[in-house]
Design a protein around this motif. Structure first.
Motif, PDB file in Angstrom:
ATOM      1  N   PHE A  73       7.859  83.045  -0.795  1.00 17.07           N
ATOM      2  CA  PHE A  73       9.294  82.894  -1.009  1.00 17.07           C
ATOM      3  C   PHE A  73       9.798  81.541  -0.520  1.00 17.07           C
ATOM      4  O   PHE A  73      10.694  80.947  -1.130  1.00 17.07           O
ATOM      5  CB  PHE A  73      10.077  84.014  -0.339  1.00 17.07           C
ATOM      6  N   LEU A  74       9.250  81.037   0.580  1.00 14.96           N
ATOM      7  CA  LEU A  74       9.657  79.727   1.060  1.00 14.96           C
ATOM      8  C   LEU A  74       9.251  78.620   0.102  1.00 14.96           C
ATOM      9  O   LEU A  74       9.933  77.607  -0.029  1.00 14.96           O
ATOM     10  CB  LEU A  74       9.070  79.453   2.442  1.00 14.96           C
ATOM     11  N   ILE A  75       8.142  78.804  -0.571  1.00 11.85           N
ATOM     12  CA  ILE A  75       7.682  77.797  -1.520  1.00 11.85           C
ATOM     13  C   ILE A  75       8.467  77.882  -2.833  1.00 11.85           C
ATOM     14  O   ILE A  75       8.854  76.859  -3.405  1.00 11.85           O
ATOM     15  CB  ILE A  75       6.170  77.954  -1.779  1.00 11.85           C
ATOM     16  N   ILE A  76       8.733  79.089  -3.304  1.00 12.55           N
ATOM     17  CA  ILE A  76       9.366  79.279  -4.611  1.00 12.55           C
ATOM     18  C   ILE A  76      10.865  78.997  -4.577  1.00 12.55           C
ATOM     19  O   ILE A  76      11.397  78.345  -5.471  1.00 12.55           O
ATOM     20  CB  ILE A  76       9.100  80.713  -5.126  1.00 12.55           C
ATOM     21  N   LEU A  77      11.561  79.472  -3.569  1.00  8.47           N
ATOM     22  CA  LEU A  77      13.014  79.332  -3.524  1.00  8.47           C
ATOM     23  C   LEU A  77      13.411  77.876  -3.337  1.00  8.47           C
ATOM     24  O   LEU A  77      12.735  77.120  -2.655  1.00  8.47           O
ATOM     25  CB  LEU A  77      13.596  80.181  -2.395  1.00  8.47           C
ATOM     26  N   PRO A  78      14.531  77.487  -3.947  1.00  3.92           N
ATOM     27  CA  PRO A  78      14.970  76.091  -3.781  1.00  3.92           C
ATOM     28  C   PRO A  78      15.380  75.828  -2.335  1.00  3.92           C
ATOM     29  O   PRO A  78      15.914  76.702  -1.656  1.00  3.92           O
ATOM     30  CB  PRO A  78      16.159  75.980  -4.731  1.00  3.92           C
ATOM     31  N   ARG A  79      15.150  74.612  -1.896  1.00  2.00           N
ATOM     32  CA  ARG A  79      15.398  74.286  -0.503  1.00  2.00           C
ATOM     33  C   ARG A  79      16.817  73.813  -0.248  1.00  2.00           C
ATOM     34  O   ARG A  79      17.341  73.998   0.823  1.00  2.00           O
ATOM     35  CB  ARG A  79      14.406  73.231  -0.043  1.00  2.00           C
ATOM     36  N   GLU A  80      17.440  73.161  -1.218  1.00  2.00           N
ATOM     37  CA  GLU A  80      18.793  72.657  -1.027  1.00  2.00           C
ATOM     38  C   GLU A  80      19.687  73.184  -2.144  1.00  2.00           C
ATOM     39  O   GLU A  80      19.299  73.199  -3.300  1.00  2.00           O
ATOM     40  CB  GLU A  80      18.809  71.132  -1.037  1.00  2.00           C
ATOM     41  N   THR A  81      20.871  73.581  -1.756  1.00  5.80           N
ATOM     42  CA  THR A  81      21.855  74.010  -2.745  1.00  5.80           C
ATOM     43  C   THR A  81      23.015  73.031  -2.720  1.00  5.80           C
ATOM     44  O   THR A  81      23.349  72.458  -1.684  1.00  5.80           O
ATOM     45  CB  THR A  81      22.367  75.428  -2.446  1.00  5.80           C
ATOM     46  N   SER A  82      23.640  72.864  -3.857  1.00  8.62           N
ATOM     47  CA  SER A  82      24.710  71.882  -3.940  1.00  8.62           C
ATOM     48  C   SER A  82      26.015  72.407  -3.349  1.00  8.62           C
ATOM     49  O   SER A  82      26.785  71.663  -2.782  1.00  8.62           O
ATOM     50  CB  SER A  82      24.921  71.469  -5.404  1.00  8.62           C
ATOM     51  N   GLU A  83      26.278  73.683  -3.481  1.00  7.42           N
ATOM     52  CA  GLU A  83      27.512  74.240  -2.938  1.00  7.42           C
ATOM     53  C   GLU A  83      27.181  75.332  -1.927  1.00  7.42           C
ATOM     54  O   GLU A  83      26.159  75.996  -2.039  1.00  7.42           O
ATOM     55  CB  GLU A  83      28.378  74.807  -4.059  1.00  7.42           C
ATOM     56  N   PRO A  84      28.051  75.500  -0.931  1.00  3.70           N
ATOM     57  CA  PRO A  84      27.750  76.523   0.080  1.00  3.70           C
ATOM     58  C   PRO A  84      27.856  77.936  -0.505  1.00  3.70           C
ATOM     59  O   PRO A  84      28.689  78.219  -1.359  1.00  3.70           O
ATOM     60  CB  PRO A  84      28.808  76.292   1.151  1.00  3.70           C
ATOM     61  N   THR A  85      27.011  78.788  -0.007  1.00  2.00           N
ATOM     62  CA  THR A  85      27.019  80.169  -0.459  1.00  2.00           C
ATOM     63  C   THR A  85      28.104  80.934   0.280  1.00  2.00           C
ATOM     64  O   THR A  85      28.746  80.419   1.197  1.00  2.00           O
ATOM     65  CB  THR A  85      25.652  80.826  -0.192  1.00  2.00           C
ATOM     66  N   TRP A  86      28.300  82.183  -0.101  1.00  5.99           N
ATOM     67  CA  TRP A  86      29.332  83.000   0.539  1.00  5.99           C
ATOM     68  C   TRP A  86      29.009  83.246   2.011  1.00  5.99           C
ATOM     69  O   TRP A  86      29.898  83.344   2.849  1.00  5.99           O
ATOM     70  CB  TRP A  86      29.515  84.320  -0.202  1.00  5.99           C
ATOM     71  N   LEU A  87      27.718  83.331   2.331  1.00  4.42           N
ATOM     72  CA  LEU A  87      27.321  83.544   3.723  1.00  4.42           C
ATOM     73  C   LEU A  87      27.634  82.317   4.578  1.00  4.42           C
ATOM     74  O   LEU A  87      28.126  82.434   5.698  1.00  4.42           O
ATOM     75  CB  LEU A  87      25.837  83.893   3.786  1.00  4.42           C
ATOM     76  N   GLU A  88      27.357  81.145   4.030  1.00  3.01           N
ATOM     77  CA  GLU A  88      27.665  79.918   4.762  1.00  3.01           C
ATOM     78  C   GLU A  88      29.167  79.753   4.934  1.00  3.01           C
ATOM     79  O   GLU A  88      29.640  79.315   5.983  1.00  3.01           O
ATOM     80  CB  GLU A  88      27.068  78.718   4.038  1.00  3.01           C
ATOM     81  N   LYS A  89      29.943  80.103   3.912  1.00  2.14           N
ATOM     82  CA  LYS A  89      31.403  80.017   4.011  1.00  2.14           C
ATOM     83  C   LYS A  89      31.932  80.987   5.059  1.00  2.14           C
ATOM     84  O   LYS A  89      32.818  80.633   5.853  1.00  2.14           O
ATOM     85  CB  LYS A  89      32.053  80.327   2.659  1.00  2.14           C
ATOM     86  N   ALA A  90      31.396  82.198   5.078  1.00  4.91           N
ATOM     87  CA  ALA A  90      31.839  83.193   6.059  1.00  4.91           C
ATOM     88  C   ALA A  90      31.474  82.748   7.474  1.00  4.91           C
ATOM     89  O   ALA A  90      32.283  82.871   8.401  1.00  4.91           O
ATOM     90  CB  ALA A  90      31.222  84.555   5.748  1.00  4.91           C
TER      91      ALA A  90
END
Length: 132
Positions: free
Chosen positions: A87-104
């Motif tokens: 999962f660490l290899i497959i999932l993207p490492r950087e996202t352009s916008e914050p997710t709902w968890l990061e916003k919370a």
């Protein structure tokens, strides 16, 4: 081929018998110590004498159960370790916008920072070096 390993079976039976005898001695000793305790002792248990005989039947089952539980834990740990690595290899490492968890998390953190700042200004006004 089976007759070639008959000596191994003999050693296995002798080892099982020795372990059974050692465990039987431990159980008899624990039963005698428990029976010599006074009736008002908190540590005294009400063991039946027949439980001594069950020791010779149950310890191999307990041993098999403990070994099986260890193997299941080790295999599940290895499986989840490999799955987590994939999962660490497959999932993207950087996202352009914050997710709902990061916003919370940011919202909760900002609220706590504001509350702590207000408490410091309120109670530590002489040491805060800031006019209010």
């Amino acid at each position: 081929m089976l007759l070639y390993h008959i000596n191994s079976i003999e050693y296995l039976c002798i080892g099982t018998l020795i372990i059974s005898l050692l465990l039987g001695v431990c159980v008899v000793y624990a039963y005698s110590v428990n029976s010599q305790r006074s009736e008002d002792d908190v540590e005294k248990k009400n063991y039946q004498p027949g439980t001594i005989i069950f020791t010779f039947l149950t310890w191999p089952l307990f041993l098999i159960a403990f070994i099986s539980l260890f193997l299941i834990r080790a295999l599940s740990y290895g499986f989840f370790f490999i799955l987590f690595t994939i999962f660490l290899i497959i999932l993207p490492r950087e996202t352009s916008e914050p997710t709902w968890l990061e916003k919370a998390a940011a919202s909760i953190g900002e609220t706590l920072l504001q509350a702590n700042t207000m408490l410091i200004k309120l109670f530590l006004r002489p040491w805060a070096n800031e006019p209010t």
